[in-house]
Design a protein around this motif. Structure first.
Motif, PDB file in Angstrom:
ATOM      1  N   GLU A 123       2.451 -14.185   8.616  1.00  0.00           N
ATOM      2  CA  GLU A 123       2.504 -12.921   7.893  1.00  0.00           C
ATOM      3  C   GLU A 123       2.693 -11.757   8.862  1.00  0.00           C
ATOM      4  OE1 GLU A 123      -0.836 -12.446   5.313  1.00  0.00           O
ATOM      5  OE2 GLU A 123      -0.263 -14.148   4.031  1.00  0.00           O
ATOM      6  N   VAL A 124       3.455 -10.769   8.422  1.00  0.00           N
ATOM      7  CA  VAL A 124       3.695  -9.571   9.223  1.00  0.00           C
ATOM      8  C   VAL A 124       3.549  -8.345   8.331  1.00  0.00           C
ATOM      9  CG1 VAL A 124       5.240 -10.684  10.893  1.00  0.00           C
ATOM     10  CG2 VAL A 124       6.194  -9.686   8.790  1.00  0.00           C
ATOM     11  N   SER A 125       3.220  -7.208   8.960  1.00  0.00           N
ATOM     12  CA  SER A 125       3.208  -5.929   8.251  1.00  0.00           C
ATOM     13  C   SER A 125       4.559  -5.259   8.429  1.00  0.00           C
ATOM     14  CB  SER A 125       2.101  -5.031   8.811  1.00  0.00           C
ATOM     15  OG  SER A 125       0.825  -5.580   8.559  1.00  0.00           O
ATOM     16  N   ALA A 126       5.001  -4.544   7.402  1.00  0.00           N
ATOM     17  CA  ALA A 126       6.283  -3.839   7.472  1.00  0.00           C
ATOM     18  C   ALA A 126       6.144  -2.501   6.766  1.00  0.00           C
ATOM     19  CB  ALA A 126       7.379  -4.669   6.819  1.00  0.00           C
ATOM     20  N   LEU A 127       6.692  -1.465   7.376  1.00  0.00           N
ATOM     21  CA  LEU A 127       6.634  -0.121   6.819  1.00  0.00           C
ATOM     22  C   LEU A 127       8.040   0.302   6.415  1.00  0.00           C
ATOM     23  CD1 LEU A 127       4.499   2.178   6.428  1.00  0.00           C
ATOM     24  CD2 LEU A 127       5.348   3.142   8.569  1.00  0.00           C
ATOM     25  N   PHE A 128       8.264   0.444   5.093  1.00  0.00           N
ATOM     26  CA  PHE A 128       9.574   0.823   4.580  1.00  0.00           C
ATOM     27  C   PHE A 128       9.485   2.203   3.926  1.00  0.00           C
ATOM     28  CE2 PHE A 128      10.403  -3.955   3.502  1.00  0.00           C
ATOM     29  CZ  PHE A 128      10.575  -4.228   4.855  1.00  0.00           C
ATOM     30  N   PRO A 129      10.589   2.961   3.916  1.00  0.00           N
ATOM     31  CA  PRO A 129      10.612   4.193   3.114  1.00  0.00           C
ATOM     32  C   PRO A 129      10.285   3.864   1.666  1.00  0.00           C
ATOM     33  CG  PRO A 129      12.550   4.052   4.532  1.00  0.00           C
ATOM     34  CD  PRO A 129      11.862   2.722   4.618  1.00  0.00           C
ATOM     35  N   SER A 130       9.632   4.790   0.969  1.00  0.00           N
ATOM     36  CA  SER A 130       9.112   4.456  -0.357  1.00  0.00           C
ATOM     37  C   SER A 130      10.191   4.209  -1.401  1.00  0.00           C
ATOM     38  CB  SER A 130       8.146   5.536  -0.841  1.00  0.00           C
ATOM     39  OG  SER A 130       8.794   6.779  -0.934  1.00  0.00           O
ATOM     40  N   HIS A 131      11.460   4.584  -1.119  1.00  0.00           N
ATOM     41  CA  HIS A 131      12.498   4.234  -2.093  1.00  0.00           C
ATOM     42  C   HIS A 131      12.857   2.746  -2.006  1.00  0.00           C
ATOM     43  CE1 HIS A 131      14.849   5.788   1.456  1.00  0.00           C
ATOM     44  NE2 HIS A 131      15.422   4.606   1.302  1.00  0.00           N
ATOM     45  N   ASP A 132      12.437   2.053  -0.916  1.00  0.00           N
ATOM     46  CA  ASP A 132      12.550   0.590  -0.860  1.00  0.00           C
ATOM     47  C   ASP A 132      11.300   0.016  -1.517  1.00  0.00           C
ATOM     48  OD1 ASP A 132      15.029   0.338   0.535  1.00  0.00           O
ATOM     49  OD2 ASP A 132      14.022   0.930   2.376  1.00  0.00           O
ATOM     50  N   ASP A 133      11.316  -0.004  -2.839  1.00  0.00           N
ATOM     51  CA  ASP A 133      10.117  -0.294  -3.629  1.00  0.00           C
ATOM     52  C   ASP A 133      10.145  -1.728  -4.134  1.00  0.00           C
ATOM     53  OD1 ASP A 133       7.827  -0.035  -5.106  1.00  0.00           O
ATOM     54  OD2 ASP A 133       8.705   1.223  -6.663  1.00  0.00           O
ATOM     55  N   PHE A 134       9.264  -2.583  -3.582  1.00  0.00           N
ATOM     56  CA  PHE A 134       9.207  -3.997  -3.962  1.00  0.00           C
ATOM     57  C   PHE A 134       7.818  -4.324  -4.505  1.00  0.00           C
ATOM     58  CE2 PHE A 134      12.043  -3.709  -0.187  1.00  0.00           C
ATOM     59  CZ  PHE A 134      13.249  -4.005  -0.824  1.00  0.00           C
ATOM     60  N   GLU A 135       7.809  -5.088  -5.586  1.00  0.00           N
ATOM     61  CA  GLU A 135       6.538  -5.467  -6.204  1.00  0.00           C
ATOM     62  C   GLU A 135       5.916  -6.649  -5.464  1.00  0.00           C
ATOM     63  OE1 GLU A 135       5.016  -3.792  -8.569  1.00  0.00           O
ATOM     64  OE2 GLU A 135       6.683  -2.356  -8.561  1.00  0.00           O
ATOM     65  N   VAL A 136       4.597  -6.769  -5.614  1.00  0.00           N
ATOM     66  CA  VAL A 136       3.890  -7.919  -5.051  1.00  0.00           C
ATOM     67  C   VAL A 136       4.446  -9.201  -5.651  1.00  0.00           C
ATOM     68  CG1 VAL A 136       1.647  -9.091  -4.907  1.00  0.00           C
ATOM     69  CG2 VAL A 136       1.780  -6.619  -4.561  1.00  0.00           C
ATOM     70  N   ASN A 137       4.636 -10.203  -4.819  1.00  0.00           N
ATOM     71  CA  ASN A 137       5.136 -11.531  -5.169  1.00  0.00           C
ATOM     72  C   ASN A 137       6.665 -11.592  -5.278  1.00  0.00           C
ATOM     73  OD1 ASN A 137       4.194 -14.183  -5.349  1.00  0.00           O
ATOM     74  ND2 ASN A 137       4.596 -14.233  -7.557  1.00  0.00           N
ATOM     75  N   SER A 138       7.333 -10.463  -5.043  1.00  0.00           N
ATOM     76  CA  SER A 138       8.795 -10.515  -5.093  1.00  0.00           C
ATOM     77  C   SER A 138       9.346 -11.059  -3.780  1.00  0.00           C
ATOM     78  CB  SER A 138       9.367  -9.129  -5.384  1.00  0.00           C
ATOM     79  OG  SER A 138       8.990  -8.204  -4.390  1.00  0.00           O
TER      80      SER A 138
ATOM     81  N   GLN B 109       0.863  -1.180   0.000  1.00  0.00           N
ATOM     82  CA  GLN B 109       0.000   0.000   0.000  1.00  0.00           C
ATOM     83  C   GLN B 109       0.900   1.232   0.000  1.00  0.00           C
ATOM     84  OE1 GLN B 109      -2.511   1.655   3.538  1.00  0.00           O
ATOM     85  NE2 GLN B 109      -3.770   0.110   2.542  1.00  0.00           N
ATOM     86  N   PHE B 110       0.936   1.927  -1.138  1.00  0.00           N
ATOM     87  CA  PHE B 110       1.780   3.116  -1.250  1.00  0.00           C
ATOM     88  C   PHE B 110       1.184   4.245  -0.427  1.00  0.00           C
ATOM     89  CE2 PHE B 110       3.230   7.019  -3.375  1.00  0.00           C
ATOM     90  CZ  PHE B 110       4.601   6.805  -3.353  1.00  0.00           C
ATOM     91  N   GLN B 111       2.019   4.887   0.430  1.00  0.00           N
ATOM     92  CA  GLN B 111       1.517   5.942   1.314  1.00  0.00           C
ATOM     93  C   GLN B 111       2.317   7.228   1.184  1.00  0.00           C
ATOM     94  OE1 GLN B 111       1.464   4.239   5.289  1.00  0.00           O
ATOM     95  NE2 GLN B 111      -0.229   2.879   4.793  1.00  0.00           N
ATOM     96  N   GLY B 112       2.931   7.423   0.040  1.00  0.00           N
ATOM     97  CA  GLY B 112       3.722   8.630  -0.159  1.00  0.00           C
ATOM     98  C   GLY B 112       5.157   8.410   0.284  1.00  0.00           C
ATOM     99  N   ALA B 113       5.483   8.901   1.479  1.00  0.00           N
ATOM    100  CA  ALA B 113       6.850   8.759   1.989  1.00  0.00           C
ATOM    101  C   ALA B 113       7.171   7.318   2.366  1.00  0.00           C
ATOM    102  CB  ALA B 113       7.048   9.670   3.200  1.00  0.00           C
ATOM    103  N   ASP B 114       6.129   6.514   2.625  1.00  0.00           N
ATOM    104  CA  ASP B 114       6.317   5.121   3.045  1.00  0.00           C
ATOM    105  C   ASP B 114       5.479   4.186   2.186  1.00  0.00           C
ATOM    106  OD1 ASP B 114       7.824   5.833   5.531  1.00  0.00           O
ATOM    107  OD2 ASP B 114       5.884   6.717   6.067  1.00  0.00           O
ATOM    108  N   ILE B 115       5.856   2.914   2.237  1.00  0.00           N
ATOM    109  CA  ILE B 115       5.030   1.853   1.651  1.00  0.00           C
ATOM    110  C   ILE B 115       4.773   0.820   2.743  1.00  0.00           C
ATOM    111  CG2 ILE B 115       4.814   0.074  -0.121  1.00  0.00           C
ATOM    112  CD1 ILE B 115       6.793   1.654  -1.829  1.00  0.00           C
ATOM    113  N   LEU B 116       3.501   0.482   2.946  1.00  0.00           N
ATOM    114  CA  LEU B 116       3.138  -0.538   3.922  1.00  0.00           C
ATOM    115  C   LEU B 116       3.027  -1.878   3.199  1.00  0.00           C
ATOM    116  CD1 LEU B 116       2.236  -1.167   6.856  1.00  0.00           C
ATOM    117  CD2 LEU B 116      -0.110  -0.812   6.077  1.00  0.00           C
ATOM    118  N   TYR B 117       3.841  -2.841   3.627  1.00  0.00           N
ATOM    119  CA  TYR B 117       3.872  -4.161   2.995  1.00  0.00           C
ATOM    120  C   TYR B 117       3.235  -5.208   3.913  1.00  0.00           C
ATOM    121  CZ  TYR B 117       7.302  -2.311  -0.313  1.00  0.00           C
ATOM    122  OH  TYR B 117       7.936  -1.585  -1.298  1.00  0.00           O
TER     123      TYR B 117
END
Length: 356
Positions: free
Chosen positions: A310-325, A293-301
């Motif tokens: 399963e766990v949730s993880a919040l990374f800075p948006s420059h750590d950009d990973f596609e679904v299924n990667s 879920q793209f949130q601007g400055a962050d992406i919630l995975y």
């Protein structure tokens, strides 16, 4: 002035609403009673204001007893200000008239001085001759705050003060009002169901459930060291990993960690994982991206570990990973929070409060 609530109990028609509620606010502190609808937070606020009688316990404002089973000081004699949920402005009075409503006993010059001071404090200078219907929602909220502060109350009470404002305005008003209250050193207690609002405004937060205080703490402690799964769920997004004790280590799907406290070998526990407890690490534990879920400055995975958990993880948006990667991650938690493996989780209805 200080506010002391000591083991108060009250209810309606033999049904308890508040059960042994206690907390303390030092002079100039901002406190918050947080909880879902029906938890008793507004009833507690009304008891402090003097609108409700208590059947047990005591309430002290500035060291003076104002409520007990045998004593109930009238609301207007408590030196307590109140900001209501709907602002409750007088439509036939302009901004200056609303602010001056509680200042009728002051000399004219002092009354005018205080009105000008509050207009300046609340950013309403130049709007003193406007009527409520000519103001925006945020401006009306400022007028309500100025009116409550005008008599210089010992304690200010605020009942869901931003519930009628949109999300962006609520955030801005929260920052502004905290700054105003801190500048004046006004001891304040607000009630809200919104965890983000509580975190933004309060120095101390008490989470209520069924009329009981589950935890009274700083926002930081409430989030990072919740006393129960209910508190953890209400104060933020979280996931749980199965874990067990091996010697002085805690073993779980993200590896193993040093034990935060003494526990018997072999004990099964649940490890709370906040989204900000995980960071990407190419050489770390294998995980697969299930959702993002793209949130601007962050992406919630949402990440699935090899254990199937399963766990949730919040990374800075420059750590950009596609679904299924496939990615590597590591646990980077400053505080490990463990609960008994069989402690029930909070109801799913809480997700609306804790999923931000």
């Amino acid at each position: 002035m200080t506010l002391d609530v000591r083991d108060i109990v009250l209810g309606y028609e033999n049904t308890p609403v508040i059960r042994g509620l206690s907390f303390h606010l030092a002079e100039g502190e901002i406190g918050c009673l947080l909880g879902a609808s029906g938890c008793g937070k507004t009833t507690a606020l009304r008891a402090i204001a003097g609108f409700e009688a208590i059947t047990e316990g005591e309430i002290h404002v500035g060291g003076k007893l104002v409520s007990s089973p045998n004593k109930r000081v009238a609301p207007e004699k408590r030196n307590v200000g109140m900001v209501f949920q709907d602002n409750a402005l007088f439509p036939h009075l302009d901004v200056a008239g609303n602010i001056a409503f509680g200042l009728r006993r002051l000399a004219s010059a002092e009354r005018e001085r205080r009105i000008r001071q509050l207009l300046d404090l609340t950013g309403l200078t130049g709007l003193d001759r406007r009527y409520p219907h000519e103001l925006s929602g945020g401006q009306q909220q400022r007028v309500a705050l100025a009116r409550a502060l005008a008599p210089e109350p010992s304690v200010l009470l605020m009942d869901e003060p931003f519930s009628n404002l949109d999300t962006r305005l609520r955030r801005r008003m929260g920052e502004e009002i905290r700054g105003m209250l801190k500048a004046r050193g006004t001891t304040t207690l607000l009630v809200t169901h919104d965890q983000q609002e509580a975190f933004a405004l309060a120095d101390r937060i008490g989470l209520l459930k069924d009329g009981r205080m589950l935890q009274w703490d700083s926002p930081y402690q409430l989030y990072h060291r919740p006393a129960s799964r209910y508190v953890a769920a209400f104060t933020g997004r979280g996931s749980y990993l199965k874990a067990h004790i091996e010697g002085d280590r805690l073993v779980h799907a993200l590896g193993d960690s040093e034990l935060p406290d003494e526990r018997p070998p072999g004990e099964e526990v649940a490890l709370l994982i906040r989204p900000d407890d995980i960071r990407p690490d190419p050489g770390g534990t294998h995980a697969r991206v299930v959702a993002r879920q793209f949130q601007g400055a962050d992406i919630l995975y949402r990440l699935r570990l090899d254990s199937g958990e399963e766990v949730s993880a919040l990374f800075p948006s420059h750590d950009d990973f596609e679904v299924n990667s496939a990615i590597g991650v590591e646990l980077d938690a400053q505080h490990l929070v463990l609960f008994p493996a069989d402690q029930p989780s909070a109801p799913s209805a809480l997700s609306s409060h804790g999923a931000h």
